[in-house]
Design a protein around this motif. Structure first.
Motif, PDB file in Angstrom:
ATOM      1  N   GLY A  34       0.823  -1.206   0.000  1.00  0.00           N
ATOM      2  CA  GLY A  34       0.000   0.000   0.000  1.00  0.00           C
ATOM      3  C   GLY A  34       0.849   1.244   0.000  1.00  0.00           C
ATOM      4  N   PRO A  35       0.226   2.401  -0.182  1.00  0.00           N
ATOM      5  CA  PRO A  35       0.973   3.659  -0.230  1.00  0.00           C
ATOM      6  C   PRO A  35       1.772   3.886   1.055  1.00  0.00           C
ATOM      7  N   ALA A  36       2.875   4.614   0.906  1.00  0.00           N
ATOM      8  CA  ALA A  36       3.721   4.913   2.061  1.00  0.00           C
ATOM      9  C   ALA A  36       4.412   6.248   1.840  1.00  0.00           C
ATOM     10  N   GLY A  37       4.732   6.890   2.931  1.00  0.00           N
ATOM     11  CA  GLY A  37       5.486   8.128   2.887  1.00  0.00           C
ATOM     12  C   GLY A  37       6.976   7.855   2.874  1.00  0.00           C
ATOM     13  N   PHE A  38       7.745   8.906   2.629  1.00  0.00           N
ATOM     14  CA  PHE A  38       9.197   8.776   2.539  1.00  0.00           C
ATOM     15  C   PHE A  38       9.780   8.212   3.831  1.00  0.00           C
ATOM     16  N   ARG A  39       9.418   8.790   4.978  1.00  0.00           N
ATOM     17  CA  ARG A  39       9.960   8.328   6.268  1.00  0.00           C
ATOM     18  C   ARG A  39       9.603   6.882   6.523  1.00  0.00           C
ATOM     19  N   GLU A  40       8.368   6.516   6.212  1.00  0.00           N
ATOM     20  CA  GLU A  40       7.924   5.135   6.405  1.00  0.00           C
ATOM     21  C   GLU A  40       8.769   4.173   5.572  1.00  0.00           C
ATOM     22  N   LEU A  41       9.020   4.536   4.323  1.00  0.00           N
ATOM     23  CA  LEU A  41       9.859   3.699   3.460  1.00  0.00           C
ATOM     24  C   LEU A  41      11.284   3.646   3.978  1.00  0.00           C
ATOM     25  N   SER A  42      11.805   4.777   4.401  1.00  0.00           N
ATOM     26  CA  SER A  42      13.177   4.843   4.907  1.00  0.00           C
ATOM     27  C   SER A  42      13.357   3.922   6.110  1.00  0.00           C
ATOM     28  N   ARG A  43      12.377   3.920   7.009  1.00  0.00           N
ATOM     29  CA  ARG A  43      12.453   3.052   8.192  1.00  0.00           C
ATOM     30  C   ARG A  43      12.254   1.580   7.832  1.00  0.00           C
ATOM     31  N   ALA A  44      11.442   1.309   6.820  1.00  0.00           N
ATOM     32  CA  ALA A  44      11.100  -0.072   6.470  1.00  0.00           C
ATOM     33  C   ALA A  44      12.175  -0.788   5.664  1.00  0.00           C
ATOM     34  N   ILE A  45      13.038  -0.017   4.988  1.00  0.00           N
ATOM     35  CA  ILE A  45      14.078  -0.632   4.145  1.00  0.00           C
ATOM     36  C   ILE A  45      15.417  -0.442   4.842  1.00  0.00           C
ATOM     37  N   ASP A  46      15.827  -1.455   5.550  1.00  0.00           N
ATOM     38  CA  ASP A  46      17.049  -1.394   6.357  1.00  0.00           C
ATOM     39  C   ASP A  46      18.280  -1.178   5.487  1.00  0.00           C
ATOM     40  N   GLY A  47      19.049  -0.139   5.807  1.00  0.00           N
ATOM     41  CA  GLY A  47      20.317   0.100   5.137  1.00  0.00           C
ATOM     42  C   GLY A  47      20.285   1.105   4.003  1.00  0.00           C
ATOM     43  N   ILE A  48      19.119   1.574   3.600  1.00  0.00           N
ATOM     44  CA  ILE A  48      19.045   2.532   2.490  1.00  0.00           C
ATOM     45  C   ILE A  48      19.210   3.949   3.040  1.00  0.00           C
ATOM     46  N   SER A  49      20.024   4.737   2.379  1.00  0.00           N
ATOM     47  CA  SER A  49      20.191   6.128   2.795  1.00  0.00           C
ATOM     48  C   SER A  49      19.068   6.974   2.208  1.00  0.00           C
ATOM     49  N   ASP A  50      18.838   8.133   2.802  1.00  0.00           N
ATOM     50  CA  ASP A  50      17.783   9.017   2.303  1.00  0.00           C
ATOM     51  C   ASP A  50      18.048   9.469   0.875  1.00  0.00           C
ATOM     52  N   SER A  51      19.304   9.748   0.555  1.00  0.00           N
ATOM     53  CA  SER A  51      19.614  10.212  -0.806  1.00  0.00           C
ATOM     54  C   SER A  51      19.390   9.104  -1.832  1.00  0.00           C
ATOM     55  N   VAL A  52      19.748   7.886  -1.496  1.00  0.00           N
ATOM     56  CA  VAL A  52      19.530   6.765  -2.416  1.00  0.00           C
ATOM     57  C   VAL A  52      18.037   6.489  -2.547  1.00  0.00           C
ATOM     58  N   LEU A  53      17.306   6.531  -1.436  1.00  0.00           N
ATOM     59  CA  LEU A  53      15.860   6.318  -1.502  1.00  0.00           C
ATOM     60  C   LEU A  53      15.211   7.366  -2.393  1.00  0.00           C
ATOM     61  N   SER A  54      15.601   8.613  -2.233  1.00  0.00           N
ATOM     62  CA  SER A  54      15.062   9.683  -3.070  1.00  0.00           C
ATOM     63  C   SER A  54      15.351   9.415  -4.541  1.00  0.00           C
ATOM     64  N   ASN A  55      16.570   8.986  -4.843  1.00  0.00           N
ATOM     65  CA  ASN A  55      16.950   8.668  -6.222  1.00  0.00           C
ATOM     66  C   ASN A  55      16.120   7.519  -6.775  1.00  0.00           C
ATOM     67  N   ARG A  56      15.945   6.462  -5.971  1.00  0.00           N
ATOM     68  CA  ARG A  56      15.190   5.296  -6.436  1.00  0.00           C
ATOM     69  C   ARG A  56      13.717   5.639  -6.647  1.00  0.00           C
ATOM     70  N   LEU A  57      13.145   6.438  -5.754  1.00  0.00           N
ATOM     71  CA  LEU A  57      11.759   6.844  -5.928  1.00  0.00           C
ATOM     72  C   LEU A  57      11.589   7.646  -7.207  1.00  0.00           C
ATOM     73  N   SER A  58      12.540   8.519  -7.489  1.00  0.00           N
ATOM     74  CA  SER A  58      12.474   9.310  -8.721  1.00  0.00           C
ATOM     75  C   SER A  58      12.568   8.425  -9.950  1.00  0.00           C
ATOM     76  N   SER A  59      13.505   7.478  -9.953  1.00  0.00           N
ATOM     77  CA  SER A  59      13.669   6.627 -11.136  1.00  0.00           C
ATOM     78  C   SER A  59      12.474   5.694 -11.317  1.00  0.00           C
ATOM     79  N   LEU A  60      11.882   5.209 -10.233  1.00  0.00           N
ATOM     80  CA  LEU A  60      10.700   4.358 -10.343  1.00  0.00           C
ATOM     81  C   LEU A  60       9.493   5.158 -10.846  1.00  0.00           C
ATOM     82  N   ALA A  61       9.413   6.431 -10.463  1.00  0.00           N
ATOM     83  CA  ALA A  61       8.331   7.293 -10.955  1.00  0.00           C
ATOM     84  C   ALA A  61       8.504   7.578 -12.443  1.00  0.00           C
TER      85      ALA A  61
END
Length: 106
Positions: A34-61
């Motif tokens: 289901g939908p999730a916010g940035f912080r929720e995703l950051s906490r749920a994916i162990d080991g991912i940095s905020d900058s990498v998460l932001s990059n991955r969200l952008s590329s998936l979009a």
């Protein structure tokens, strides 16, 4: 519909090149619940940095697999969710996870 061998190989190569980028499958997997916010995703994916998460969200979009929704506040909230194309990928990712669990060492 089955693709001719050369087309299938090219399509699989494109798919695994994209999905094989570290964290892409993890982000898609979390959003399958289901939908999730940035912080929720950051906490749920162990080991991912905020900058990498932001990059991955952008590329998936950009790839059309997720959508970013901004809800005006206060407070302003941003959520991410799978698109129909992202949902269509979920069964294949689940099957790959099952295969890996059964055939690949930890």
């Amino acid at each position: 519909m089955d693709l001719p061998c050369a087309e299938r190989d090219a399509a699989l190569s494109r798919a695994f090149e994209f999905l094989g980028r570290r964290w892409n499958a993890a982000v898609l997997g979390k959003l399958a619940n289901g939908p999730a916010g940035f912080r929720e995703l950051s906490r749920a994916i162990d080991g991912i940095s905020d900058s990498v998460l932001s990059n991955r969200l952008s590329s998936l979009a950009v790839a059309g697999l997720i959508v970013r929704t901004v809800e005006e506040g206060p407070p302003v909230t941003v959520s991410y969710a799978l698109t129909p194309a992202g949902h269509a990928l979920t069964p294949a990712l689940n099957q790959i996870a099952i295969w890996a669990d059964e055939h690949l060492a930890d």
